[in-house]
Design a protein around this motif. Structure first.
Motif, PDB file in Angstrom:
ATOM      1  N   ARG A 176      86.290 -41.977  50.104  1.00  0.00           N
ATOM      2  CA  ARG A 176      86.655 -40.658  49.586  1.00  0.00           C
ATOM      3  C   ARG A 176      85.566 -39.945  48.803  1.00  0.00           C
ATOM      4  N   LEU A 177      84.820 -40.686  48.019  1.00  0.00           N
ATOM      5  CA  LEU A 177      83.859 -40.038  47.140  1.00  0.00           C
ATOM      6  C   LEU A 177      82.681 -39.481  47.924  1.00  0.00           C
ATOM      7  N   LYS A 178      82.362 -38.274  47.611  1.00  0.00           N
ATOM      8  CA  LYS A 178      81.193 -37.628  48.190  1.00  0.00           C
ATOM      9  C   LYS A 178      80.146 -37.539  47.096  1.00  0.00           C
ATOM     10  N   SER A 179      78.921 -37.539  47.477  1.00  0.00           N
ATOM     11  CA  SER A 179      77.857 -37.406  46.489  1.00  0.00           C
ATOM     12  C   SER A 179      77.649 -35.940  46.161  1.00  0.00           C
ATOM     13  N   ALA A 180      77.864 -35.586  44.911  1.00  0.00           N
ATOM     14  CA  ALA A 180      77.664 -34.209  44.485  1.00  0.00           C
ATOM     15  C   ALA A 180      76.185 -33.845  44.525  1.00  0.00           C
ATOM     16  N   ASP A 181      75.314 -34.833  44.527  1.00  0.00           N
ATOM     17  CA  ASP A 181      73.875 -34.567  44.568  1.00  0.00           C
ATOM     18  C   ASP A 181      73.434 -33.993  45.903  1.00  0.00           C
ATOM     19  N   ASN A 182      74.248 -34.146  46.940  1.00  0.00           N
ATOM     20  CA  ASN A 182      73.887 -33.623  48.250  1.00  0.00           C
ATOM     21  C   ASN A 182      74.053 -32.118  48.337  1.00  0.00           C
ATOM     22  N   GLU A 183      74.778 -31.558  47.433  1.00  0.00           N
ATOM     23  CA  GLU A 183      74.967 -30.108  47.426  1.00  0.00           C
ATOM     24  C   GLU A 183      73.736 -29.448  46.826  1.00  0.00           C
ATOM     25  N   LYS A 184      73.371 -28.320  47.375  1.00  0.00           N
ATOM     26  CA  LYS A 184      72.123 -27.679  46.972  1.00  0.00           C
ATOM     27  C   LYS A 184      72.281 -26.706  45.815  1.00  0.00           C
ATOM     28  N   THR A 185      73.483 -26.305  45.511  1.00  0.00           N
ATOM     29  CA  THR A 185      73.686 -25.333  44.447  1.00  0.00           C
ATOM     30  C   THR A 185      74.495 -25.940  43.310  1.00  0.00           C
ATOM     31  N   ASP A 186      74.382 -25.336  42.135  1.00  0.00           N
ATOM     32  CA  ASP A 186      75.187 -25.796  41.003  1.00  0.00           C
ATOM     33  C   ASP A 186      76.670 -25.651  41.314  1.00  0.00           C
ATOM     34  N   GLU A 187      77.027 -24.556  41.974  1.00  0.00           N
ATOM     35  CA  GLU A 187      78.427 -24.318  42.358  1.00  0.00           C
ATOM     36  C   GLU A 187      78.925 -25.426  43.284  1.00  0.00           C
ATOM     37  N   GLY A 188      78.115 -25.807  44.260  1.00  0.00           N
ATOM     38  CA  GLY A 188      78.495 -26.868  45.194  1.00  0.00           C
ATOM     39  C   GLY A 188      78.643 -28.208  44.505  1.00  0.00           C
ATOM     40  N   ARG A 189      77.724 -28.514  43.600  1.00  0.00           N
ATOM     41  CA  ARG A 189      77.818 -29.779  42.855  1.00  0.00           C
ATOM     42  C   ARG A 189      79.070 -29.805  41.990  1.00  0.00           C
ATOM     43  N   LYS A 190      79.377 -28.675  41.380  1.00  0.00           N
ATOM     44  CA  LYS A 190      80.565 -28.597  40.534  1.00  0.00           C
ATOM     45  C   LYS A 190      81.830 -28.778  41.374  1.00  0.00           C
ATOM     46  N   ARG A 191      81.870 -28.141  42.542  1.00  0.00           N
ATOM     47  CA  ARG A 191      83.022 -28.242  43.429  1.00  0.00           C
ATOM     48  C   ARG A 191      83.240 -29.680  43.903  1.00  0.00           C
ATOM     49  N   GLU A 192      82.161 -30.354  44.257  1.00  0.00           N
ATOM     50  CA  GLU A 192      82.271 -31.735  44.718  1.00  0.00           C
ATOM     51  C   GLU A 192      82.671 -32.676  43.582  1.00  0.00           C
ATOM     52  N   ALA A 193      82.212 -32.391  42.373  1.00  0.00           N
ATOM     53  CA  ALA A 193      82.603 -33.210  41.230  1.00  0.00           C
ATOM     54  C   ALA A 193      84.105 -33.095  40.979  1.00  0.00           C
ATOM     55  N   VAL A 194      84.651 -31.881  41.103  1.00  0.00           N
ATOM     56  CA  VAL A 194      86.097 -31.683  40.940  1.00  0.00           C
ATOM     57  C   VAL A 194      86.847 -32.444  42.027  1.00  0.00           C
ATOM     58  N   TYR A 195      86.358 -32.368  43.255  1.00  0.00           N
ATOM     59  CA  TYR A 195      86.963 -33.070  44.386  1.00  0.00           C
ATOM     60  C   TYR A 195      86.953 -34.583  44.146  1.00  0.00           C
ATOM     61  N   ASN A 196      85.826 -35.123  43.684  1.00  0.00           N
ATOM     62  CA  ASN A 196      85.722 -36.557  43.408  1.00  0.00           C
ATOM     63  C   ASN A 196      86.684 -36.975  42.309  1.00  0.00           C
ATOM     64  N   ASN A 197      86.766 -36.190  41.254  1.00  0.00           N
ATOM     65  CA  ASN A 197      87.671 -36.503  40.148  1.00  0.00           C
ATOM     66  C   ASN A 197      89.123 -36.492  40.601  1.00  0.00           C
ATOM     67  N   TYR A 198      89.472 -35.538  41.461  1.00  0.00           N
ATOM     68  CA  TYR A 198      90.821 -35.438  41.995  1.00  0.00           C
ATOM     69  C   TYR A 198      91.218 -36.728  42.719  1.00  0.00           C
ATOM     70  N   TYR A 199      90.345 -37.236  43.589  1.00  0.00           N
ATOM     71  CA  TYR A 199      90.665 -38.450  44.332  1.00  0.00           C
ATOM     72  C   TYR A 199      90.619 -39.690  43.450  1.00  0.00           C
ATOM     73  N   LEU A 200      89.738 -39.718  42.477  1.00  0.00           N
ATOM     74  CA  LEU A 200      89.701 -40.852  41.563  1.00  0.00           C
ATOM     75  C   LEU A 200      90.996 -40.939  40.765  1.00  0.00           C
ATOM     76  N   ILE A 201      91.446 -39.829  40.229  1.00  0.00           N
ATOM     77  CA  ILE A 201      92.706 -39.796  39.479  1.00  0.00           C
ATOM     78  C   ILE A 201      93.867 -40.177  40.391  1.00  0.00           C
ATOM     79  N   GLY A 202      93.860 -39.662  41.605  1.00  0.00           N
ATOM     80  CA  GLY A 202      94.918 -39.993  42.561  1.00  0.00           C
ATOM     81  C   GLY A 202      94.992 -41.476  42.856  1.00  0.00           C
ATOM     82  N   ASN A 203      93.843 -42.118  43.025  1.00  0.00           N
ATOM     83  CA  ASN A 203      93.819 -43.552  43.293  1.00  0.00           C
ATOM     84  C   ASN A 203      94.324 -44.350  42.102  1.00  0.00           C
TER      85      ASN A 203
END
Length: 103
Positions: free
Chosen positions: A61-88
């Motif tokens: 499930r976890l995606k690397s936020a470092d792969n995103e090229k923009t601050d917005e993309g990194r922030k979006r992926e971090a929210v996505y990762n946190n969502y799945y971590l909390i869900g698990n």
């Protein structure tokens, strides 16, 4: 009853970018199957399945936020990762709760 509350909780915390429809029945069914598997494993005396489940789930499930090229993309992926971590974490905790109810 707890599963209904959990579904509502997940619906409320789902990131806006990931919301396709109000209730995603496929995800609800998948969560039920995961918790049934975990609960069955605990009842069967196999607590190490929790480690396996966590590793598999987070690894897929976890995606690397470092792969995103923009601050917005990194922030979006971090929210996505946190969502799945909390869900698990909630899913495993609920399975342990079910185990304690059934033992």
């Amino acid at each position: 009853m707890l599963e209904i509350a959990l579904t509502i909780f997940y619906t409320l915390i789902t990131p806006k970018e990931k919301k396709a429809k109000f209730f995603d029945y496929k995800s609800i069914l998948k969560g039920l199957i995961e918790r049934a598997f975990l609960t069955y494993s605990l009842i069967s005396g196999l607590p190490h399945v929790l480690t396996l489940f966590g590793a598999l789930k987070l690894g897929t499930r976890l995606k690397s936020a470092d792969n995103e090229k923009t601050d917005e993309g990194r922030k979006r992926e971090a929210v996505y990762n946190n969502y799945y971590l909390i869900g698990n974490i909630v899913s495993v905790a609920l399975s342990i709760f079910y185990y304690n109810l059934l033992k």
